[in-house]
Scaffold this motif. Structure first.
Motif, PDB file in Angstrom:
ATOM      1  N   ALA A 159     -29.926   7.253   7.875  1.00 13.88           N
ATOM      2  CA  ALA A 159     -29.081   8.241   8.093  1.00 13.88           C
ATOM      3  C   ALA A 159     -29.681   9.611   7.973  1.00 13.88           C
ATOM      4  CB  ALA A 159     -28.266   7.991   6.776  1.00 13.88           C
ATOM      5  N   VAL A 160     -30.701   9.946   7.216  1.00 14.48           N
ATOM      6  CA  VAL A 160     -31.319  11.005   6.950  1.00 14.48           C
ATOM      7  C   VAL A 160     -32.143  11.424   8.347  1.00 14.48           C
ATOM      8  CG1 VAL A 160     -33.136  12.638   5.750  1.00 14.48           C
ATOM      9  CG2 VAL A 160     -31.377  11.056   4.426  1.00 14.48           C
ATOM     10  N   HIS A 161     -32.676  10.320   8.731  1.00 15.86           N
ATOM     11  CA  HIS A 161     -33.505  10.607  10.047  1.00 15.86           C
ATOM     12  C   HIS A 161     -32.431  10.931  11.312  1.00 15.86           C
ATOM     13  CE1 HIS A 161     -35.705   9.242  13.820  1.00 15.86           C
ATOM     14  NE2 HIS A 161     -36.678  10.227  13.054  1.00 15.86           N
ATOM     15  N   GLU A 162     -31.290  10.396  11.328  1.00 17.09           N
ATOM     16  CA  GLU A 162     -30.332  10.555  12.356  1.00 17.09           C
ATOM     17  C   GLU A 162     -29.729  12.088  12.029  1.00 17.09           C
ATOM     18  OE1 GLU A 162     -27.479   7.631  11.743  1.00 17.09           O
ATOM     19  OE2 GLU A 162     -28.167   6.143  12.850  1.00 17.09           O
ATOM     20  N   ALA A 163     -29.468  12.442  11.088  1.00 21.16           N
ATOM     21  CA  ALA A 163     -29.190  13.852  10.774  1.00 21.16           C
ATOM     22  C   ALA A 163     -30.165  14.650  11.275  1.00 21.16           C
ATOM     23  CB  ALA A 163     -28.697  14.085   9.131  1.00 21.16           C
ATOM     24  N   LEU A 164     -31.574  14.655  10.765  1.00 24.09           N
ATOM     25  CA  LEU A 164     -32.580  15.444  11.237  1.00 24.09           C
ATOM     26  C   LEU A 164     -32.629  15.483  12.852  1.00 24.09           C
ATOM     27  CD1 LEU A 164     -34.858  17.250  10.447  1.00 24.09           C
ATOM     28  CD2 LEU A 164     -36.308  15.212  10.341  1.00 24.09           C
ATOM     29  N   PRO A 167     -34.475  17.862  16.732  1.00 17.41           N
ATOM     30  CA  PRO A 167     -35.362  16.732  17.260  1.00 17.41           C
ATOM     31  C   PRO A 167     -36.764  16.854  17.272  1.00 17.41           C
ATOM     32  CG  PRO A 167     -33.559  17.856  18.569  1.00 17.41           C
ATOM     33  CD  PRO A 167     -33.670  18.608  17.610  1.00 17.41           C
ATOM     34  N   VAL A 168     -37.562  17.881  17.249  1.00 19.46           N
ATOM     35  CA  VAL A 168     -38.932  18.096  17.177  1.00 19.46           C
ATOM     36  C   VAL A 168     -39.414  17.553  15.962  1.00 19.46           C
ATOM     37  CG1 VAL A 168     -40.839  19.416  17.446  1.00 19.46           C
ATOM     38  CG2 VAL A 168     -38.898  19.882  19.049  1.00 19.46           C
ATOM     39  N   ALA A 169     -38.779  17.967  14.660  1.00 20.15           N
ATOM     40  CA  ALA A 169     -38.992  17.569  13.464  1.00 20.15           C
ATOM     41  C   ALA A 169     -38.644  16.149  13.362  1.00 20.15           C
ATOM     42  CB  ALA A 169     -38.280  18.447  12.303  1.00 20.15           C
ATOM     43  N   ALA A 170     -37.835  15.556  13.806  1.00 17.27           N
ATOM     44  CA  ALA A 170     -37.359  14.108  13.808  1.00 17.27           C
ATOM     45  C   ALA A 170     -38.628  13.267  14.399  1.00 17.27           C
ATOM     46  CB  ALA A 170     -36.207  14.028  14.165  1.00 17.27           C
ATOM     47  N   ALA A 171     -39.273  13.939  15.365  1.00 14.87           N
ATOM     48  CA  ALA A 171     -40.231  13.096  16.252  1.00 14.87           C
ATOM     49  C   ALA A 171     -41.439  13.239  15.598  1.00 14.87           C
ATOM     50  CB  ALA A 171     -40.144  13.901  17.614  1.00 14.87           C
ATOM     51  N   GLU A 201     -33.418  20.829   4.637  1.00 12.64           N
ATOM     52  CA  GLU A 201     -33.058  22.147   3.954  1.00 12.64           C
ATOM     53  C   GLU A 201     -33.502  23.264   4.626  1.00 12.64           C
ATOM     54  OE1 GLU A 201     -34.181  23.468  -0.868  1.00 12.64           O
ATOM     55  OE2 GLU A 201     -35.395  22.214   0.491  1.00 12.64           O
ATOM     56  N   VAL A 202     -34.862  23.226   4.986  1.00 11.13           N
ATOM     57  CA  VAL A 202     -35.251  24.466   5.731  1.00 11.13           C
ATOM     58  C   VAL A 202     -34.411  24.899   6.878  1.00 11.13           C
ATOM     59  CG1 VAL A 202     -37.218  25.364   6.995  1.00 11.13           C
ATOM     60  CG2 VAL A 202     -37.615  23.990   4.647  1.00 11.13           C
ATOM     61  N   VAL A 203     -34.293  23.884   7.684  1.00  8.19           N
ATOM     62  CA  VAL A 203     -33.560  24.199   8.798  1.00  8.19           C
ATOM     63  C   VAL A 203     -32.140  25.069   8.335  1.00  8.19           C
ATOM     64  CG1 VAL A 203     -32.104  23.054  10.789  1.00  8.19           C
ATOM     65  CG2 VAL A 203     -34.455  22.512  10.424  1.00  8.19           C
ATOM     66  N   GLU A 204     -31.313  24.370   7.429  1.00  9.11           N
ATOM     67  CA  GLU A 204     -30.187  24.777   7.068  1.00  9.11           C
ATOM     68  C   GLU A 204     -30.212  26.230   6.650  1.00  9.11           C
ATOM     69  OE1 GLU A 204     -26.280  23.185   4.501  1.00  9.11           O
ATOM     70  OE2 GLU A 204     -27.628  21.932   5.162  1.00  9.11           O
ATOM     71  N   LEU A 205     -31.092  26.449   5.675  1.00  7.44           N
ATOM     72  CA  LEU A 205     -31.534  27.782   5.135  1.00  7.44           C
ATOM     73  C   LEU A 205     -31.782  28.809   6.162  1.00  7.44           C
ATOM     74  CD1 LEU A 205     -33.472  26.966   1.899  1.00  7.44           C
ATOM     75  CD2 LEU A 205     -31.451  28.273   1.909  1.00  7.44           C
ATOM     76  N   PRO A 228     -36.003  26.115  13.640  1.00  7.95           N
ATOM     77  CA  PRO A 228     -36.484  24.780  13.509  1.00  7.95           C
ATOM     78  C   PRO A 228     -37.660  24.625  12.312  1.00  7.95           C
ATOM     79  CG  PRO A 228     -36.628  25.553  15.742  1.00  7.95           C
ATOM     80  CD  PRO A 228     -36.203  26.820  15.017  1.00  7.95           C
ATOM     81  N   PHE A 229     -37.870  23.570  11.911  1.00  3.20           N
ATOM     82  CA  PHE A 229     -38.888  23.330  10.702  1.00  3.20           C
ATOM     83  C   PHE A 229     -40.126  23.716  11.008  1.00  3.20           C
ATOM     84  CE2 PHE A 229     -41.116  20.163   8.233  1.00  3.20           C
ATOM     85  CZ  PHE A 229     -41.100  20.909   6.910  1.00  3.20           C
TER      86      PHE A 229
END
Length: 313
Positions: A135-140, A145-149, A164-168, A172-173
């Motif tokens: 679920a966390v990976h899907e949200a990321l 998408p780059v961070a998830a990859a 957290e960083v993206v939201e703050l 992108p991370f």
């Protein structure tokens, strides 16, 4: 010389012995850069050198955290940089040793960490705890998408940090990634590696020795001290597998095999990570004259342009 030396590379290649040899020859002090060796009581499973084997050389950043505390790259960066600069101020050579990849970058590169927000982090940690890494990976993947990859889909803690960083920041991370350039303090970076089959055999032997030397008993002794509550410590390779064994997830032989496999997989990640860094001077851990070879690299790298022109007219 007081310029720092960093001895990095995969687990089980012989970094600790080389660091000790260099520290002896260069009037050095050692700074640990292995995240799990920060924890008090986690000795066998992290291959932490016992005090009697440290040759009287001062060691820093060992046994500085309780197992219930969360090790973070940002907090390590602050205290370890202070240690290195204090060692140089004493006229000694800092010898930085370990294989925790992001910790190496935090110490040697320009890396300013975004602030944290306890509420945002707690929200994503709840998602991780209740719905798992998928679920966390899907949200990321939806948010960045780059961070998830690039982040392992099993690395829940890092995915939470990325979210957290993206939201703050609204960025992108990767925007908060370290800037790679000349290593801080002009540090000479040595990478220790070995031929893959030999290294696998060393990992296998090391894993067997850990279990034979009392890893299970060490974990049992840490449970009353809060090991299961630790967000970082309980996930360490070896400790996680022993906890599963104690919970009857599988038998002891499988716990040992899973520890070996997990270590071998981590070694491949370390090798890939450090090999991408063009600043690393690689040495063979099997070299019978390893310390001499490494010292020659350090001294050559430390020469001034004028000395270089004299040596190579």
């Amino acid at each position: 010389m007081t310029r720092p030396i960093a001895v990095v590379g995969p687990t089980a290649t012989g970094k600790s012995d080389l660091a000790l040899d260099l520290a002896e020859r260069l009037d050095g002090e050692i700074v640990n850069i292995d995240a799990m060796q920060l924890y008090r009581g986690m000795d066998i499973g992290t291959a932490k050198l016992p005090l009697a084997q440290r040759r009287g050389i001062p060691h820093h950043q060992l046994d500085v955290l309780d197992i219930t505390e969360t090790a973070t790259v940002a907090s390590y960066q602050n205290v370890a940089r202070a240690d290195v600069e204090a060692i140089m101020a004493r006229g000694h050579t800092p010898v930085i040793v370990g294989g925790s990849m992001m910790y190496v970058q935090a110490l040697l590169d320009d890396w300013d960490f975004p602030a944290t927000d306890p509420e945002i982090r707690a929200r994503w940690e709840t998602v991780l705890a209740e719905r798992g890494t998928v679920a966390v990976h899907e949200a990321l993947r939806a948010a960045d998408p780059v961070a998830a990859a690039t982040i392992l889909p099993t690395d829940g803690r890092r995915m939470v940090r990325a979210l957290e960083v993206v939201e703050l920041t609204g960025k992108p991370f990767a925007a908060s990634a370290p800037q790679i350039g000349e290593p801080r303090w002009g540090t000479v970076i040595l990478g220790v590696d070995r031929e893959t089959a030999e290294l696998d055999a060393r990992i296998d032997l090391r894993t067997s020795l850990m279990f034979d030397s009392g890893l299970v008993e060490e974990v049992q002794g840490l449970i009353p001290k809060g090991l299961r509550r630790g967000q970082t410590a309980r996930r360490a390779i070896g400790y996680a597998q022993v906890l599963d064994y104690l919970d009857d997830e599988y038998d002891l032989a499988e716990a040992r095999e899973r520890t070996f496999i997990g270590t071998r997989r981590y070694v491949r990640r370390q090798r890939s990570w450090f090999r991408r860094d063009q600043r690393v001077h690689w040495v063979d851990g099997a070299d019978p004259h390893l310390a001499d070879t490494a010292l020659a690299i350090v001294r050559d790298h430390s020469r001034t342009p004028q000395q270089e022109s004299i040596t190579n007219p």
